[in-house]
Write a protein that holds these residues in place. Structure first.
Motif, mmCIF file in Angstrom:
data_model
loop_
_atom_site.group_PDB
_atom_site.id
_atom_site.type_symbol
_atom_site.label_atom_id
_atom_site.label_comp_id
_atom_site.label_asym_id
_atom_site.label_seq_id
_atom_site.Cartn_x
_atom_site.Cartn_y
_atom_site.Cartn_z
ATOM 1 N N LEU A 165 56.644 -31.795 -18.471
ATOM 2 C CA LEU A 165 57.169 -33.023 -17.882
ATOM 3 C C LEU A 165 58.256 -32.650 -16.898
ATOM 4 O O LEU A 165 59.041 -31.736 -17.145
ATOM 5 N N GLY A 166 58.304 -33.346 -15.770
ATOM 6 C CA GLY A 166 59.366 -33.040 -14.825
ATOM 7 C C GLY A 166 59.127 -33.647 -13.464
ATOM 8 O O GLY A 166 58.080 -34.249 -13.196
ATOM 9 N N TYR A 189 55.820 -28.049 -1.392
ATOM 10 C CA TYR A 189 56.019 -29.449 -1.031
ATOM 11 C C TYR A 189 55.760 -30.298 -2.271
ATOM 12 O O TYR A 189 55.061 -29.880 -3.199
ATOM 13 N N PRO A 190 56.332 -31.525 -2.307
ATOM 14 C CA PRO A 190 56.194 -32.362 -3.506
ATOM 15 C C PRO A 190 54.753 -32.785 -3.754
ATOM 16 O O PRO A 190 53.936 -32.838 -2.844
ATOM 17 N N PHE A 191 54.481 -33.131 -5.003
ATOM 18 C CA PHE A 191 53.180 -33.648 -5.443
ATOM 19 C C PHE A 191 52.043 -32.685 -5.111
ATOM 20 O O PHE A 191 50.964 -33.089 -4.676
ATOM 21 N N THR A 192 52.304 -31.396 -5.301
ATOM 22 C CA THR A 192 51.229 -30.412 -5.165
ATOM 23 C C THR A 192 50.162 -30.664 -6.218
ATOM 24 O O THR A 192 48.966 -30.591 -5.954
ATOM 25 N N THR A 193 50.607 -30.968 -7.450
ATOM 26 C CA THR A 193 49.677 -31.270 -8.539
ATOM 27 C C THR A 193 49.272 -32.729 -8.461
ATOM 28 O O THR A 193 50.108 -33.630 -8.591
ATOM 29 N N LEU A 194 47.982 -32.960 -8.234
ATOM 30 C CA LEU A 194 47.470 -34.321 -8.128
ATOM 31 C C LEU A 194 46.662 -34.719 -9.353
ATOM 32 O O LEU A 194 46.391 -35.902 -9.551
ATOM 33 N N ASN A 195 46.238 -33.739 -10.134
ATOM 34 C CA ASN A 195 45.438 -34.000 -11.324
ATOM 35 C C ASN A 195 45.987 -33.184 -12.488
ATOM 36 O O ASN A 195 46.601 -32.132 -12.287
ATOM 37 N N ILE A 214 50.998 -32.218 -15.748
ATOM 38 C CA ILE A 214 50.603 -33.445 -15.056
ATOM 39 C C ILE A 214 51.408 -33.571 -13.769
ATOM 40 O O ILE A 214 52.422 -32.887 -13.594
ATOM 41 N N PRO A 215 50.969 -34.431 -12.843
ATOM 42 C CA PRO A 215 51.744 -34.635 -11.609
ATOM 43 C C PRO A 215 53.184 -35.039 -11.905
ATOM 44 O O PRO A 215 53.472 -35.674 -12.922
ATOM 45 N N GLY A 216 54.077 -34.660 -11.005
ATOM 46 C CA GLY A 216 55.501 -34.903 -11.207
ATOM 47 C C GLY A 216 55.870 -36.377 -11.203
ATOM 48 O O GLY A 216 55.221 -37.214 -10.585
#
Length: 342
Positions: A165-166, A189-195, A214-216
């Motif tokens: 989480l973060g 860059y932010p929101f690299t993780t989308l899934n 999980i996405p930030g």
């Protein structure tokens, strides 16, 4: 492949076969009597958990599933064939609700687990069934009943022991890649993780646990800001949350303690049960500071938050502190009752 964790489908059991109206017609037997057989039962629809699937994307293209109907009965008291059951495979962790009543129908968490979601119709009766001493030539039959039909809401919740989480760019994906063989997308860059991403953490040859990323989250996620909180459901089955915090945030006016405080209301707004899970602080990017500076900043964060729980200072980029973190997590999971496992 696009990750899909929600789907709505329609399922219907097969119709039962009709009963037959028939009489014996044989030479030298003037009063043969009724011989109409029953119909066959309709097939049922089952959802079957398959560990080889990881998304509900198949249901974007096919949304209706109907089992085979039973065959009609025939003469000589022959029963119609039963309709074949239909099995629909879904990923492990699929939660099934009735889409119209929101009733929980089942939760598929084990490979091969079967859940009947639409029963087949009952067979019709042939006229032989109506024969009696006062009705020797009955002409009554009954039709097969229709199969059960319902709309289902499918929701995928990943099966993991530990959830990360973060905020965006806190280093969650880097940490997952450092402690497991997962290969999440990592960028500056932010929101690299989308899934959501899963990784198996092997502490030693026989001890391991599953970690989910999980996405930030950002301030206002519960109200839809950023990617919202739609992926928090994938942490619902976890037994421990690791709150990953950037020790050196890019914004000079933001402190690690402030970042922690921002996300707690978002977690509580989504689910009080999720917010109540054990949560450890993992202060990341210690490689950007001298060891004594990182230790001093970690102590400062603990004081500002009045934090008395476990706190780890790590560098996901270099692997520093990651082994100690994983060993502590493993010990914690081993101490939990077996029934606490998802």
């Amino acid at each position: 492949m696009r990750f899909v964790d929600e789907a709505t489908i329609t399922v219907a059991g097969g119709k039962g076969g009709n009963g037959c109206l028939g009489f014996r017609r044989e030479k030298y037997i003037p009063f043969g009597g009724p011989d109409g057989g029953d119909g066959g039962d309709g097939g049922s629809v089952y959802l079957v958990a398959d560990e080889g699937l990881s998304t509900l994307t198949d249901f974007r293209y096919k949304r209706e599933f109907r089992a085979q109907s039973g065959q009609q009965g025939s003469g000589s008291n022959r029963t119609g064939g039963a309709g074949q059951d239909l099995e629909v495979t879904v990923p492990l962790g699929t939660v099934v609700h009735d889409a119209d009543t929101t009733e929980l129908i089942g939760d598929l968490t084990h490979h091969g687990q079967r859940l009947r979601v639409a029963a087949g119709g009952f067979h019709g009766l042939g006229n032989t069934r109506y024969k009696s001493s006062v009705n020797r030539a009955p002409r009554q039959t009954s039709p097969g009943s229709p199969g059960e039909q319902r709309r289902l809401a499918l929701e995928l919740r990943l099966l993991a022991d530990v959830g990360l989480l973060g905020a965006p760019n806190a280093g969650k994906s880097t940490l997952l890649g450092a402690v497991s063989k997962a290969s999440p997308k990592i960028a500056d860059y932010p929101f690299t993780t989308l899934n959501p991403e899963l990784g198996v953490v092997e502490v030693d040859r026989v001890r391991r646990f599953v970690m989910a990323d999980i996405p930030g989250l950002i301030e206002g996620s519960a109200a839809g800001a950023g990617l919202g909180t739609q992926f928090l459901r994938h942490l619902a089955r976890t037994r421990l949350l690791l709150h990953v915090v950037d020790l050196c945030p890019l914004d000079p006016d933001t402190s690690p303690a402030t970042e922690v405080r921002k996300l707690i209301p978002e977690l509580e707004a989504f689910s009080p049960e999720l917010a109540a899970l054990p949560r450890w602080l993992v202060l990341n990017k210690a490689d950007l500071l001298l060891p004594e500076e990182a230790a001093s900043l970690g102590a400062q964060v603990a004081r500002e938050l009045d934090w008395h729980g476990p706190l780890f200072i790590v560098s996901a980029a270099t692997g520093g502190g990651c082994q100690a973190l994983c060993e502590a997590v493993m010990r914690h999971l081993e101490q939990l009752p077996a029934t606490a496992s998802a």
